[in-house]
Design an enzyme around this catalytic site. Structure first.
Site, PDB file in Angstrom:
ATOM      1  N   ASP A  83       0.822  -1.224   0.000  1.00 32.73           N
ATOM      2  CA  ASP A  83       0.000   0.000   0.000  1.00 32.73           C
ATOM      3  C   ASP A  83       0.852   1.269   0.000  1.00 32.73           C
ATOM      4  O   ASP A  83       0.324   2.366  -0.159  1.00 32.73           O
ATOM      5  CB  ASP A  83      -1.003   0.006   1.179  1.00 32.73           C
ATOM      6  CG  ASP A  83      -0.371  -0.291   2.532  1.00 32.73           C
ATOM      7  OD1 ASP A  83       0.637  -1.017   2.585  1.00 32.73           O
ATOM      8  OD2 ASP A  83      -0.900   0.201   3.553  1.00 32.73           O
ATOM      9  N   HIS A  84       2.170   1.115   0.140  1.00 29.24           N
ATOM     10  CA  HIS A  84       3.057   2.280   0.173  1.00 29.24           C
ATOM     11  C   HIS A  84       3.985   2.362  -1.034  1.00 29.24           C
ATOM     12  O   HIS A  84       4.753   3.312  -1.148  1.00 29.24           O
ATOM     13  CB  HIS A  84       3.886   2.269   1.461  1.00 29.24           C
ATOM     14  CG  HIS A  84       3.024   2.310   2.682  1.00 29.24           C
ATOM     15  ND1 HIS A  84       2.816   3.447   3.419  1.00 29.24           N
ATOM     16  CD2 HIS A  84       2.261   1.346   3.255  1.00 29.24           C
ATOM     17  CE1 HIS A  84       1.973   3.185   4.409  1.00 29.24           C
ATOM     18  NE2 HIS A  84       1.620   1.920   4.325  1.00 29.24           N
ATOM     19  N   HIS A 157       7.871  -0.824  12.955  1.00 26.72           N
ATOM     20  CA  HIS A 157       6.860  -1.560  12.201  1.00 26.72           C
ATOM     21  C   HIS A 157       7.390  -2.987  12.057  1.00 26.72           C
ATOM     22  O   HIS A 157       8.456  -3.307  12.548  1.00 26.72           O
ATOM     23  CB  HIS A 157       6.665  -0.858  10.851  1.00 26.72           C
ATOM     24  CG  HIS A 157       5.432  -1.258  10.107  1.00 26.72           C
ATOM     25  ND1 HIS A 157       4.216  -1.429  10.703  1.00 26.72           N
ATOM     26  CD2 HIS A 157       5.224  -1.493   8.780  1.00 26.72           C
ATOM     27  CE1 HIS A 157       3.319  -1.767   9.785  1.00 26.72           C
ATOM     28  NE2 HIS A 157       3.915  -1.820   8.605  1.00 26.72           N
ATOM     29  N   ASP A 224       3.312   3.768   8.826  1.00 30.52           N
ATOM     30  CA  ASP A 224       3.139   2.598   9.669  1.00 30.52           C
ATOM     31  C   ASP A 224       4.165   2.471  10.803  1.00 30.52           C
ATOM     32  O   ASP A 224       5.345   2.236  10.578  1.00 30.52           O
ATOM     33  CB  ASP A 224       3.176   1.348   8.779  1.00 30.52           C
ATOM     34  CG  ASP A 224       2.129   1.423   7.683  1.00 30.52           C
ATOM     35  OD1 ASP A 224       1.632   2.533   7.417  1.00 30.52           O
ATOM     36  OD2 ASP A 224       1.805   0.382   7.096  1.00 30.52           O
TER      37      ASP A 224
HETATM   38 ZN   LIG Z   1       0.461   0.647   5.306  1.00 29.33          ZN
END
Ligand SMILES: [Zn+2]
Length: 326
Positions: A83-84, A157, A224
Site C-alpha cells: 500500500d506504500h 513496524h 506505519d
Molecule cells: Zn500501510
C-alpha cells in the site's frame, strides 16, 4: 466515490492556490475500498513536489487530482508494504514516457534495496528516468535542498520503516516600510540580505533593522509504526503532521500487534510534539466513510489543534507560518 475533480478541505483551505499544500492521492491502508485508493501523497512545496508512498493506482489518482509526474522532484518511501509502494512502477514509467528532464531523488529503507530494484524494473519500458537512488541506512539528513532539508528516522513496524520530516530553516522577513524609510531599493535589498549590513548615505544599516524573524515551516510524514520516540521527534514543531491512524482507539491491542497507531495515539503524538495541523490518513478498510468523525474525535480528544481527516483528492494547504517567537 472518487470524483474527477480535486476538492479543497472545507474550513482548512481557501480558494487561493497555495504554494505549499498536500495533495492527497489515496488514504487506504492495506486494501483499497470503493471510496479510498491505496496511499499516496504529493507535497507541493514552492517549486518542488515530494511524492510520498505511492500505492497502487497513484498514476491515475494524480490525473484526477490535477497534478503531473513532471511536478515530482523527490520520492520518499517509508517502507515496502504494497500500500506504500505498488504505484512506484507506474509513476516511474510515466515519468519516462513524459520525458521528465530533471533529476528525481528516491529515498527508501536501504535494507530493502532489492525490493526497490524490482519495482524500478517491474515492467519493460524505454527507461530515461533521471533517478538518483538514495537508500536510507540509519536516518539523518537524506535530502539537503537550497530551501529545506529532509530528515529520516527509523520507525517501529514489522519491516524496516522510516518517517520523514521536512524543515525549512528560520529566516528573516524584509519589512518594506522600513526599507523605504531608509531609501533601500532594488539590488541593494538582496545585497543587504546576503551581507547582513549595508552602507547607506553615510550610515550602516543592519539586516535586523529592516527585517523581522521568520519561522521556518515544518512538515512531518509518519506512516506505519507503533508509538515510538522517533515518531515524536519527527513530529516536533510540525506545522502539518500527516500521520497514519489505521485503527480506532478500541483496537489499540491490534494496532500494537501489527505495528500501527490508533487515532488517539496520532493525536497524542501531535499534542506532545507541538504540531499545529494533524492530518489523519491510512485507514483500515473496516472503517467506512461514516466512521471518519469517530476517528477525528478520538484524535481531537488528545490534541487541541486542528485535525483534518484526509479524503482522496483533498488539497490541504500547509498552515500559514507561526508568528515570530517573542
Ligand atoms: Zn500501510
Amino acid at each position: 466515490m472518487a470524483t474527477a475533480e480535486a476538492r479543497r478541505v472545507p474550513g482548512v483551505g481557501s480558494d487561493v492556490v497555495s504554494d505549499r499544500e498536500l495533495v492527497v492521492l489515496g488514504t487506504a491502508s492495506q486494501a483499497p475500498t470503493r471510496s479510498r485508493n491505496h496511499n499516496g501523497y504529493l507535497l507541493r512545496w514552492d517549486g518542488e513536489g515530494l511524492l510520498f508512498d505511492p500505492g497502487e493506482g497513484t498514476q491515475r489518482q494524480m490525473i484526477f487530482a490535477g497534478v503531473t509526474v513532471s511536478q515530482i522532484t523527490r520520492i520518499c518511501i517509508t517502507h515496502f508494504h504494497g500500500d506504500h509502494c505498488l504505484g512506484l512502477p507506474g509513476v516511474l514509467q510515466r515519468m519516462s514516457l513524459d520525458r521528465v528532464p530533471h533529476v528525481v531523488d528516491a529515498c527508501y529503507p536501504a535494507q530493502n534495496q532489492e525490493v526497490f530494484t524490482r519495482l524500478r524494473h517491474a515492467a519493460l519500458f524505454h527507461d530515461v528516468v533521471n533517478l538518483r537512488e538514495r537508500p536510507v541506512t540509519s536516518g539523518g539528513t537524506v535530502i539537503q535542498a537550497a530551501a529545506f532539508r529532509v530528515e529520516a528516522k527509523p520507525l517501529s513496524h514489522g519491516v524496516p520503516a522510516i518517517g520523514y520530516q521536512l524543515a525549512e530553516p528560520d529566516g528573516r522577513r524584509m519589512l518594506p516600510d522600513k526599507l523605504a524609510a531608509l531609501g533601500i531599493t532594488g539590488p541593494d535589498v538582496g545585497r543587504l540580505q546576503r551581507q547582513g549590513s549595508l552602507a547607506v548615505a553615510g550610515q550602516v544599516v543592519s539586516l535586523e533593522q529592516v527585517s523581522e524573524p521568520r519561522r521556518g515551516q515544518r512538515f512531518a510524514f509518519i506512516m506505519d509504526t507503533r508509538l515510538c520516540d522517533a515518531a515524536f521527534a519527527l513530529a516536533d514543531g510540525a506545522d502539518m503532521l500527516v500521520c497514519e491512524s489505521t485503527f480506532a482507539d478500541a483496537e489499540a491491542a491490534l494496532a500494537r500487534e501489527y505495528g500501527h497507531l490508533t487515532a488517539g495515539q496520532a493525536g497524542r503524538i501531535a499534542a506532545e510534539s507541538g504540531a499545529r495541523l494533524l492530518v489523519l490518513t491510512h485507514f483500515s478498510q473496516r472503517y467506512d466513510a461514516g466512521d471518519g468523525q469517530l476517528l477525528a474525535d478520538q484524535a481531537a480528544a488528545a490534541f487541541g489543534g486542528r485535525v483534518a481527516l484526509a479524503h482522496d483528492l483533498d488539497r490541504i494547504p500547509v498552515p500559514p507560518r507561526r508568528p515570530p517567537a517573542a
